[in-house]
Design a protein around this motif. Structure first.
Motif, PDB file in Angstrom:
ATOM      1  N   ALA A  11      37.568  16.064  -8.035  1.00 46.57           N
ATOM      2  CA  ALA A  11      37.905  14.833  -8.908  1.00 46.57           C
ATOM      3  C   ALA A  11      39.226  15.276  -9.909  1.00 46.57           C
ATOM      4  O   ALA A  11      39.371  16.527 -10.347  1.00 46.57           O
ATOM      5  N   HIS A  12      40.146  14.200 -10.201  1.00 46.00           N
ATOM      6  CA  HIS A  12      41.035  14.297 -11.260  1.00 46.00           C
ATOM      7  C   HIS A  12      40.959  12.978 -11.830  1.00 46.00           C
ATOM      8  O   HIS A  12      42.195  12.179 -11.526  1.00 46.00           O
ATOM      9  N   PRO A  13      40.212  12.623 -12.439  1.00 40.85           N
ATOM     10  CA  PRO A  13      40.103  11.177 -12.911  1.00 40.85           C
ATOM     11  C   PRO A  13      41.070  10.755 -13.592  1.00 40.85           C
ATOM     12  O   PRO A  13      41.677   9.337 -13.471  1.00 40.85           O
ATOM     13  N   THR A  14      41.906  11.472 -14.576  1.00 43.95           N
ATOM     14  CA  THR A  14      42.925  10.763 -15.345  1.00 43.95           C
ATOM     15  C   THR A  14      44.162  10.387 -14.826  1.00 43.95           C
ATOM     16  O   THR A  14      44.872   9.894 -14.777  1.00 43.95           O
ATOM     17  N   GLN A  15      44.566  11.270 -13.486  1.00 45.69           N
ATOM     18  CA  GLN A  15      45.568  11.191 -12.531  1.00 45.69           C
ATOM     19  C   GLN A  15      45.349   9.673 -11.765  1.00 45.69           C
ATOM     20  O   GLN A  15      46.109   8.765 -11.853  1.00 45.69           O
ATOM     21  N   ASP A  73      47.578  15.798   2.398  1.00 45.80           N
ATOM     22  CA  ASP A  73      46.346  16.683   2.739  1.00 45.80           C
ATOM     23  C   ASP A  73      45.274  16.044   1.908  1.00 45.80           C
ATOM     24  O   ASP A  73      44.911  16.452   0.620  1.00 45.80           O
ATOM     25  N   ILE A  74      44.443  15.157   2.475  1.00 47.36           N
ATOM     26  CA  ILE A  74      43.611  14.552   1.874  1.00 47.36           C
ATOM     27  C   ILE A  74      42.300  15.543   1.494  1.00 47.36           C
ATOM     28  O   ILE A  74      41.692  15.452   0.537  1.00 47.36           O
ATOM     29  N   MET A  75      42.058  16.441   2.499  1.00 48.74           N
ATOM     30  CA  MET A  75      40.853  17.372   2.343  1.00 48.74           C
ATOM     31  C   MET A  75      40.996  18.000   0.996  1.00 48.74           C
ATOM     32  O   MET A  75      39.671  18.097   0.357  1.00 48.74           O
ATOM     33  N   VAL A  92      43.113  14.436  -6.305  1.00 47.84           N
ATOM     34  CA  VAL A  92      43.671  13.063  -6.464  1.00 47.84           C
ATOM     35  C   VAL A  92      43.349  12.153  -5.682  1.00 47.84           C
ATOM     36  O   VAL A  92      43.124  10.788  -6.007  1.00 47.84           O
ATOM     37  N   ALA A  93      43.262  12.306  -4.416  1.00 52.32           N
ATOM     38  CA  ALA A  93      42.892  11.224  -3.251  1.00 52.32           C
ATOM     39  C   ALA A  93      41.679  10.796  -3.611  1.00 52.32           C
ATOM     40  O   ALA A  93      41.150   9.563  -3.424  1.00 52.32           O
ATOM     41  N   ARG A  94      40.740  11.826  -3.903  1.00 51.45           N
ATOM     42  CA  ARG A  94      39.203  11.147  -3.843  1.00 51.45           C
ATOM     43  C   ARG A  94      39.057  10.403  -5.217  1.00 51.45           C
ATOM     44  O   ARG A  94      38.414   9.625  -5.141  1.00 51.45           O
ATOM     45  N   SER A  95      39.715  10.785  -6.228  1.00 56.80           N
ATOM     46  CA  SER A  95      39.587  10.041  -7.389  1.00 56.80           C
ATOM     47  C   SER A  95      40.350   8.814  -7.284  1.00 56.80           C
ATOM     48  O   SER A  95      39.700   7.577  -7.814  1.00 56.80           O
ATOM     49  N   ASN A  96      41.445   8.691  -6.670  1.00 58.19           N
ATOM     50  CA  ASN A  96      41.974   7.369  -6.148  1.00 58.19           C
ATOM     51  C   ASN A  96      41.229   6.471  -5.411  1.00 58.19           C
ATOM     52  O   ASN A  96      41.317   5.440  -5.636  1.00 58.19           O
ATOM     53  N   ILE A  97      40.736   7.191  -4.638  1.00 60.20           N
ATOM     54  CA  ILE A  97      39.590   6.240  -3.634  1.00 60.20           C
ATOM     55  C   ILE A  97      38.700   5.687  -4.401  1.00 60.20           C
ATOM     56  O   ILE A  97      38.303   4.279  -4.215  1.00 60.20           O
ATOM     57  N   TRP A  98      37.784   6.554  -5.157  1.00 60.58           N
ATOM     58  CA  TRP A  98      36.637   5.665  -6.071  1.00 60.58           C
ATOM     59  C   TRP A  98      37.440   4.753  -7.029  1.00 60.58           C
ATOM     60  O   TRP A  98      36.937   3.584  -7.061  1.00 60.58           O
ATOM     61  N   GLY A  99      38.499   5.031  -7.660  1.00 58.82           N
ATOM     62  CA  GLY A  99      38.873   3.927  -8.573  1.00 58.82           C
ATOM     63  C   GLY A  99      39.429   2.647  -7.901  1.00 58.82           C
ATOM     64  O   GLY A  99      39.076   1.682  -8.559  1.00 58.82           O
ATOM     65  N   LEU A 100      40.307   2.963  -7.038  1.00 57.84           N
ATOM     66  CA  LEU A 100      40.727   1.637  -6.529  1.00 57.84           C
ATOM     67  C   LEU A 100      39.769   0.761  -5.467  1.00 57.84           C
ATOM     68  O   LEU A 100      39.848  -0.264  -5.634  1.00 57.84           O
ATOM     69  N   ASN A 117      50.869   6.608  -1.814  1.00 59.02           N
ATOM     70  CA  ASN A 117      51.002   7.449  -2.717  1.00 59.02           C
ATOM     71  C   ASN A 117      51.047   8.944  -1.940  1.00 59.02           C
ATOM     72  O   ASN A 117      50.282   9.127  -0.990  1.00 59.02           O
ATOM     73  N   ILE A 118      51.953   9.624  -2.081  1.00 55.86           N
ATOM     74  CA  ILE A 118      52.179  10.729  -1.089  1.00 55.86           C
ATOM     75  C   ILE A 118      51.960  11.827  -1.887  1.00 55.86           C
ATOM     76  O   ILE A 118      52.267  12.379  -2.949  1.00 55.86           O
ATOM     77  N   LEU A 119      50.933  12.684  -1.266  1.00 60.08           N
ATOM     78  CA  LEU A 119      50.412  13.793  -1.843  1.00 60.08           C
ATOM     79  C   LEU A 119      51.080  15.093  -1.620  1.00 60.08           C
ATOM     80  O   LEU A 119      52.060  15.243  -0.566  1.00 60.08           O
ATOM     81  N   ARG A 120      51.190  16.138  -2.537  1.00 59.35           N
ATOM     82  CA  ARG A 120      51.936  17.287  -2.418  1.00 59.35           C
ATOM     83  C   ARG A 120      51.168  18.235  -1.134  1.00 59.35           C
ATOM     84  O   ARG A 120      49.793  18.126  -1.043  1.00 59.35           O
ATOM     85  N   VAL A 121      51.943  18.652  -0.216  1.00 61.91           N
ATOM     86  CA  VAL A 121      51.357  19.422   0.775  1.00 61.91           C
ATOM     87  C   VAL A 121      51.508  20.815   0.268  1.00 61.91           C
ATOM     88  O   VAL A 121      52.656  21.455   0.011  1.00 61.91           O
ATOM     89  N   GLN A 122      50.662  21.586  -0.058  1.00 60.83           N
ATOM     90  CA  GLN A 122      50.350  23.077  -0.370  1.00 60.83           C
ATOM     91  C   GLN A 122      51.110  24.030   0.732  1.00 60.83           C
ATOM     92  O   GLN A 122      50.281  23.823   1.896  1.00 60.83           O
TER      93      GLN A 122
END
Lengths: 317, 433
Positions: A135-139, A164-166, A170-178, A223-228
């Protein structure tokens, strides 16, 4: 008003009302940040420790600035310069910090669940600034604040998260919030980085679409995630070149999205890998407004967790 | 009060006697003489001049046998010692345990076996059998000297905790062990698929942000070992089966006549992955807790005979080991002192398993897997017995556990069924102070 809880561990634990309260309060703080003197005494006398076990530029500066704008006293800890190098455990480190009389611990940690573990023995409030892949809730809250400013509502809005959703908190927190606020979420990324049964996450179900153009054709925001790049070593994708070809957002790809589709990125960006230069700097991008809203959202969270009782009027004024 | 510990010859009267081999529980009396079961009389009272211990209608069964115990000595005495581990075993109703080889030094040399056997015989809390390593240093490269290890007392071979990745090494190990009449106990896990995993791969690993181990990682390993057992004709035992797919593979292999046996742990039979929601490190085990469907299949496999026995995988870790971030905590939970009560509560109490079948899976079942003595209620067998009150409610707490570690998710949770004590070679040891 305040949040009726000690810690902010993740958005899955918050109600839609609580998320709305945080966003409303953040809007008020954003107004404070436009003033000539960008500071309120809301957390005067409150001590906050910023404990960062992972490197961070944006989140750490954003929290620290938010704390200073609220007149809190702050101390900082980073793994590189601490006793962790001497083998001190997380528990010992946090108990020592707490012994110095700290009211809030803002922590980032590479282990999922580290904050839940800390909450078992810390009396101080814990604010999650990122835990592992969890989780990254504030993001997510600052992403949502940025969207709500432009939309006024989440109901019926469509957000596509790409990459990279896995490995993405950021993705997980956005899913919950949105999803709690009524938006519809679509995920897009390589199947090697799409976690098992992610469709069941959030409230009301989300969609997974592996074809990028189809994934964004109805999106009100992406929302485009950084690919590490270390994921390439783990053989989760063959090359940056191919990644950009298939999942990178170029101006040509973006043409498949509706006009006015908002482009977000939590940073730091790999320009030319997951996002093209022209898109990152283009008119649809809100990447810098996201960063700006980050300060207001973090002020809101800190204030609502501990400062909400006596100082309420000062903020409202 | 008579000290039954020193009695050489006496009757245990008015007991509900569990006979796992014949699948029955009947009231009767047992004559103990010189450490053996001399006679079983199917009557409540006996006319005799010998001393009589009144069992008061409690359940008298063969002592439990655990073929998968980590006693940690030598090398990890901060977690458990032979003294505390065997005391925990006795308190849990076990009269015999088989200790695993992942000590330091590893049990890949007769001298380590000799140390463990001598020390545990001196302690006298329960019988200790030794499982020696399949490969030197558990490294999966060179096979150990099985002949020497067997001479020293090894009863089985296992690199538990590690899967032997090289199929040729496993083939050689099976062939060579087969010659010695030793079973190889395999910890089935494809380490490339489970690399850095923290729990089962599912919705829950996605939600919690923990790396998951897919069920396939266990099933691939089980499938290979079954094929190698078939190829070599040697005896294979699958440790801690945790997935529905692994159960299906074992079932098919047994049907085909492959010499394979399997165990399940109390935790894989009763606890599921969703319980990890609060990142409780005491629920972190390897193989990981799986889904509810896996539990349903495992329970059915207990009833249909696919699973031959219960084994605890008793894995003590100190509080310090577990007071860390989830991904840094070592896997494992203790189980010796709670296994019967946990399964009696969750399986027998909820109508999923007959009490006599649970007793069988903890006595003659494991004895047959490794060809160990005991585990049977018959004249001439060793008087290694356990006395149980299946209805007594009790709550495991840190203070009432004999194990040196208390990494158990059951602390503070009320269970039904309590071991009262064991008879070891006819000598009584109470479990309850």
């Amino acid at each position: 008003m305040q949040l009726n809880r000690k810690d902010l561990l993740g958005l899955e634990f918050l109600s839609a009302q609580e998320i709305k309260l945080i966003l409303d309060t953040a809007d008020n703080f954003k107004e404070v940040l436009q003033r000539k003197i960008r500071k309120v005494p809301a957390l005067r006398g409150v001590t906050i420790a910023n404990v960062f076990y992972e490197p961070s530029t944006r989140t750490r500066m954003s929290f620290e600035l938010a704390e200073k704008r609220l007149s809190a006293d702050t101390i900082n800890f980073s793994k590189a310069t601490s006793s962790v190098k001497k083998g001190e455990t997380l528990r010992d480190t946090l108990e020592n910090i707490q012994a110095m009389k700290v009211d809030i611990v803002v922590m980032r940690h590479a282990s999922s669940g580290a904050h839940k573990f800390a909450s078992e023995f810390l009396e101080a409030s814990i604010v999650n600034a990122g835990d592992g892949m969890h989780a990254h809730p504030t993001q997510a809250l600052l992403d949502m604040m940025t969207l709500r400013e432009r939309w006024g509502t989440f109901t019926g809005k469509r957000v596509t998260i790409i990459g990279d959703i896995m490995h993405s908190r950021v993705a997980r927190s956005n899913i919950w919030g949105l999803t709690k606020m009524g938006a519809k979420v679509t995920l897009c990324g390589p199947p090697t980085m799409m976690p098992t049964d992610i469709e069941q996450l959030g409230e009301g179900g989300i969609k997974v679409e592996y074809d990028l153009t189809r994934a964004i054709e109805n999106a009100d925001a992406i929302n485009i995630l950084r690919v590490q790049l270390e994921r390439q070593k783990a053989k989760l994708f063959p090359s940056s070149r191919e990644y950009f070809e298939v999942f990178g957002v170029s101006p040509e790809v973006l043409k498949h999205a509706p006009n006015g589709c908002i482009v977000m990125h939590p940073g730091p960006m790999n320009r030319g890998v997951e996002i093209a230069q022209e898109v990152a700097d283009g008119p649809q991008a809100v990447i810098l407004p996201q960063v700006e809203n980050g300060v207001a959202v973090r002020m809101s969270v800190l204030f609502l967790l501990v400062g909400g009782k006596a100082e309420e009027e000062e903020v409202a004024s | 009060m008579i000290d039954w510990k020193d009695r050489k010859e006496y009757w245990i009267a008015w007991a509900r006697i569990a006979d796992p081999v014949n699948g029955r529980i009947r009231t009767g009396s047992v004559l103990i003489r010189r450490g053996l079961i001399e006679e079983i009389a199917w009557q409540k009272q006996v006319k005799t001049d010998l001393p009589v211990l009144d069992a008061g209608g409690l359940l008298l069964a063969p002592g439990f046998i655990d073929i998968h115990t980590h006693l940690r000595e030598p090398g990890f005495e901060d977690k458990e010692t032979l003294e505390t581990g065997t005391a925990a075993a006795a308190a849990g109703g076990y009269t015999a345990v088989v200790c695993m080889a992942n000590t330091d030094p590893v049990i890949d040399d007769p001298s380590v076996i000799e140390h463990i056997l001598k020390r545990s015989a001196d302690l006298g809390s329960c019988r200790v059998y030794v499982n020696a390593a399949v490969t030197k240093g558990l490294e999966g490269v060179e096979i150990c000297e099985y002949h020497h290890l067997k001479e020293a007392g090894a009863v089985a071979l296992s690199d538990d905790g590690k899967y032997i990745i090289n199929s040729q090494v496993m083939r050689s190990a099976l062939e060579y062990a087969g010659m010695q009449g030793l079973v190889i106990i395999s910890h089935c896990e494809d380490p490339y698929l489970t690399n850095e995993s923290q729990m089962n791969e599912s919705y829950w690993s996605t939600k919690l942000g923990l790396k998951g181990a897919p069920a396939a990682s266990e099933e691939i390993a089980v499938a290979r070992d079954i094929r190698l057992a078939e190829l070599t004709g040697s005896m294979l035992h699958i440790a801690h089966v945790s997935t529905a797919g692994a159960v299906e593979l074992i079932k098919k292999a047994k049907k085909k006549g492959v010499v394979v046996t399997a165990e399940a742990t109390p935790h894989h039979l009763t606890l599921d992955e969703s319980m990890l929601e609060d990142y409780d490190r005491n629920l972190k085990v390897n193989p990981p807790l799986r889904g509810k469907k896996d539990i349903t299949t495992l329970r059915a496999a207990l009833r249909d005979g696919t699973i031959d026995c219960i084994a605890t995988d008793h894995a003590p870790h100190t509080a310090i080991d577990k007071q860390v971030e989830f991904d840094l905590a070592p896997p494992g939970m203790i189980g010796l002192e709670t296994s019967f009560a946990q399964l009696n509560t969750e399986l027998v109490g909820k109508g999923e398993l007959e009490l006599i079948d649970l007793i069988r899976l903890m006595t003659s079942g494991p004895a047959d897997v490794l060809g160990l003595p005991g585990g049977k209620m018959a004249e001439g067998e060793p008087a290694d017995l356990v006395l149980i009150d299946p209805d007594e409610r009790w709550t495991p707490e840190r203070e009432n556990l004999k194990s040196k570690s208390f990494n158990s998710p059951l602390l503070g949770k009320e269970l039904t069924g309590r071991v009262q004590g064991i008879f070891l070679e006819g000598k009584w040891f109470s479990s309850i102070k």
